[in-house]
Write a protein that holds these residues in place. Structure first.
Motif, PDB file in Angstrom:
ATOM      1  N   ILE A 152       0.786  -1.220   0.122  1.00 24.19           N
ATOM      2  CA  ILE A 152       0.045  -0.025  -0.006  1.00 24.19           C
ATOM      3  C   ILE A 152       0.909   1.163  -0.032  1.00 24.19           C
ATOM      4  O   ILE A 152       0.514   2.561  -0.037  1.00 24.19           O
ATOM      5  CB  ILE A 152      -0.951   0.082   1.302  1.00 24.19           C
ATOM      6  N   LYS A 194       0.008   3.509  -2.657  1.00 23.72           N
ATOM      7  CA  LYS A 194      -1.533   3.579  -2.933  1.00 23.72           C
ATOM      8  C   LYS A 194      -1.974   4.616  -1.740  1.00 23.72           C
ATOM      9  O   LYS A 194      -2.390   4.215  -0.761  1.00 23.72           O
ATOM     10  CB  LYS A 194      -2.099   2.336  -2.643  1.00 23.72           C
ATOM     11  N   GLU A 213      -4.282   6.700  -1.501  1.00 19.52           N
ATOM     12  CA  GLU A 213      -5.791   6.635  -1.199  1.00 19.52           C
ATOM     13  C   GLU A 213      -6.366   5.409  -0.653  1.00 19.52           C
ATOM     14  O   GLU A 213      -7.559   5.253  -0.325  1.00 19.52           O
ATOM     15  CB  GLU A 213      -6.523   7.007  -2.447  1.00 19.52           C
ATOM     16  N   HIS A 214      -5.396   4.479  -0.211  1.00 18.46           N
ATOM     17  CA  HIS A 214      -5.855   3.113   0.262  1.00 18.46           C
ATOM     18  C   HIS A 214      -6.482   3.549   1.892  1.00 18.46           C
ATOM     19  O   HIS A 214      -6.166   4.289   2.498  1.00 18.46           O
ATOM     20  CB  HIS A 214      -4.741   2.182   0.521  1.00 18.46           C
ATOM     21  N   GLN A 224       5.457   8.105  -2.654  1.00 15.17           N
ATOM     22  CA  GLN A 224       4.249   8.425  -3.364  1.00 15.17           C
ATOM     23  C   GLN A 224       4.410   9.613  -4.223  1.00 15.17           C
ATOM     24  O   GLN A 224       4.133   9.524  -5.195  1.00 15.17           O
ATOM     25  CB  GLN A 224       3.073   8.631  -2.374  1.00 15.17           C
TER      26      GLN A 224
END
Length: 181
Positions: free
Chosen positions: A110, A113, A115-116, A144
């Motif tokens: 993650i 990611k 927006e997880h 990110q």
């Protein structure tokens, strides 16, 4: 919440505990959760995650198993899924074995990611234990941002080739390759 009579993992834990010691039961239930596919009639994926992470035995998990590979892998699976949450248990694991939680977050995929759903939970854990997860969160934000930057560069440099045919693209590649030598 789940009907306690139908919790698959609690039944397995009771069976394993009756035949061996408690630590063996915990290890076996972890292996079933990780490696055995549920039969179509017993558990759906949603129900499987919820059953395991909300089982009554999970709060009594022995701390000496926290650093085992199977436990770290199960935590990685926990952070990768967005179906269920057990912040109380994860908080307890973080307090007793911070490296286990950090390793599980890294292995959960993650990191890129942003927006997880689990990032909200990780930020809550970080506010409870500010010095443990701070470095990991900062590093993940940097990854990110770098990932977004690279995606922008790919978009920028691939845009001139959007209207080329495959033959033209292969021709350009051949000319470029012949100039490298």
């Amino acid at each position: 919440m789940l009907d306690r009579k139908q919790n698959y993992f609690e039944k397995l834990f009771s069976q394993f505990k009756a035949s061996q010691n408690e630590e063996f039961a915990y290890q076996q239930v972890l292996e079933v959760y990780l490696y055995r596919k549920p039969s179509k009639k017993s558990l759906s994926i949603v129900n499987r995650e919820d059953c395991f992470w909300h089982s009554t035995f999970i709060d009594g998990f022995p701390p000496n198993l926290f650093e085992s590979d199977d436990f770290v892998l199960s935590l990685a699976r926990y952070f990768a899924q967005d179906i269920t949450s057990n912040l109380k248990f994860i908080s307890m694991v973080l307090a007793q074995s911070p490296t286990t939680v950090i390793t599980a977050i890294r292995r959960s995929e993650i990191v890129l990611k942003k927006e997880h759903v689990k990032w909200h939970e990780i930020n809550q854990l970080s506010s409870q234990y500010p010095n443990i997860l701070e470095g990991l969160i900062v590093t993940c934000h940097q990854f990110q941002q770098a990932h977004e930057d690279r995606k922008g560069l790919i978009e920028k440099y691939s845009s001139p080739f959007k209207d080329t045919t495959l033959f033209e693209f292969l021709s350009f590649s051949a000319v470029y390759f012949s100039n490298i030598k």
